[in-house]
Design an enzyme around this catalytic site. Structure first.
Site, mmCIF file in Angstrom:
data_model
loop_
_atom_site.group_PDB
_atom_site.id
_atom_site.type_symbol
_atom_site.label_atom_id
_atom_site.label_comp_id
_atom_site.label_asym_id
_atom_site.label_seq_id
_atom_site.Cartn_x
_atom_site.Cartn_y
_atom_site.Cartn_z
ATOM 1 N N SER A 168 35.054 37.897 41.826
ATOM 2 C CA SER A 168 36.270 38.709 41.759
ATOM 3 C C SER A 168 37.432 37.804 41.360
ATOM 4 O O SER A 168 37.324 37.081 40.370
ATOM 5 C CB SER A 168 36.512 39.421 43.101
ATOM 6 N N HIS A 195 34.545 41.734 39.137
ATOM 7 C CA HIS A 195 35.551 42.778 39.355
ATOM 8 C C HIS A 195 36.709 42.567 38.386
ATOM 9 O O HIS A 195 37.348 41.509 38.391
ATOM 10 C CB HIS A 195 36.095 42.715 40.783
ATOM 11 N N ASP A 288 32.468 41.808 48.980
ATOM 12 C CA ASP A 288 31.407 42.226 48.066
ATOM 13 C C ASP A 288 30.466 41.059 47.777
ATOM 14 O O ASP A 288 30.905 39.927 47.576
ATOM 15 C CB ASP A 288 32.005 42.744 46.759
#
Length: 352
Positions: A168, A195, A288
């Site tokens: 991310s 992401h 995540d």
């Protein structure tokens, strides 16, 4: 709600500055403390105002956003969010160069009646305001970058069937370095969930492809997993490995607040490849990938995470550490070298 998040808005377009300010005004906990129209002013105002976050345009007169980002990250490190009107209208290497120079994330400029774009901007500003940034030296220093790491135990080498990655905030920079250093004959397919705003997914794949000897592209449903190929999860759907040698793209619900989800990808790799799966969780906010990495470890595969020292945000790797899902913590600069060692059948030592 405590101290407001202070923001400096940098854009040479008066209309864009107004739209950005209007979007940020939707959140009473965000305060625009200054606006300016070029990078030179941005550097000066950053030193004076010490904002929590800067929104930065790229193409500006006097001093462009890239040069301004370089100066700010060297002289007064501040979280920088790069805003662009349309990723397809600008050479991706310009936008992503800002990430190499220390900017943290990319976002679409809000338009009139922006709706989701405005709320995405607000959300990103709030997230970045809590990030601790590091100084980026404008000139590379000589000498060893890292002290030697002391091994605490030894892991057996893994027969590598697939490498699955979750990343991310700060991830594109690590992926860029990793893919630029991996050899063309790397013997395993790589599948990545990064992401990123959906509008940037295609340009992200193109930027990474331009840096790599491997073949990098957005994943398509049903395509084969092949050595030397890197598949980037497309936006708005989950990327999975339903059976060996094949990738799948499917609709679903968000997992850990994301779709595509790193955990969904890693869990599918654990089920399909078991001991031959290598999972990697890189820098990023949230959790995540943590449960997915645990699934890989429990299946007998190798679970690797980026260490706190080199993370922009230690959220995702930290969550994996808390779950005792990590076999090996590595510096972000060592990802490619680690994968090459595994591919050669070498053992990895574990240390922090």
């Amino acid at each position: 709600m405590g101290k407001k998040v202070s923001v400096l808005v940098v854009d040479d377009s008066l209309i864009c500055r107004q739209l950005i300010c209007e979007a940020l005004s939707k959140d009473p906990d965000i305060e625009v403390v200054g606006t300016c129209a070029d990078g030179k002013q941005a550097v000066e105002m950053t030193k004076e105002l010490r904002p929590h976050v800067i929104t930065m345009d790229v193409d500006m007169p006097v001093m462009d956003g890239l040069t301004a980002t370089e100066h700010i990250m060297a002289e007064c490190p501040t979280p920088i969010l790069v805003l662009t009107a349309d990723p397809r209208s600008q050479a991706p290497e310009l936008t992503y160069r800002a990430l190499e120079l220390g900017a943290l994330a990319l976002q679409i400029k809000p338009a009139i009646d922006a709706g989701p774009d405005a709320w995405n901007l607000v959300r990103e500003i709030r997230l970045l305001s809590s990030v601790r940034v590091i100084r980026h030296l404008r000139r590379p220093q000589r000498g060893p970058l890292l002290p030697p790491r002391v091994a605490t135990s030894v892991l057996p080498a893994v027969s590598m069937g697939v490498v699955v990655v979750a990343a991310s905030t700060g991830g594109p920079q690590v992926l860029f370095k990793m893919l630029s250093e991996l050899p063309a004959d790397f013997p395993a397919p790589i599948v990545i969930v990064q992401h990123i705003n959906a509008a940037f997914a295609e340009s992200l794949a193109g930027w990474l492809a331009g840096a790599s000897k491997l073949k990098v592209r957005l994943a398509q449903d049903g395509e084969p997993l092949m050595p030397g190929h890197v598949l980037i999860a497309p936006p708005g759907q989950h990327t999975v490995i339903p059976f060996r040698g094949r990738v799948g793209i499917k609709l679903g619900v968000e997992r850990d607040g994301h779709m595509p989800s790193g955990t969904v990808l890693l869990e599918s790799a654990a089920r399909t490849y078991g001991r031959r799966a290598v999972g990697l969780v890189l820098t990023g906010m949230g959790a995540d990938g943590a449960d997915g990495l645990l699934a890989i470890k429990q299946a007998g595969g190798l679970a690797v995470a980026q260490n706190e020292e080199s993370c922009v945000v230690f959220g995702m790797p930290g969550a994996a550490v808390e779950r005792k899902a990590v076999d090996h913590l590595i510096h972000g600069d060592e990802v490619a070298a680690t994968l090459v060692r595994l591919a050669r059948g070498e053992s990895l030592s574990v240390g922090r």
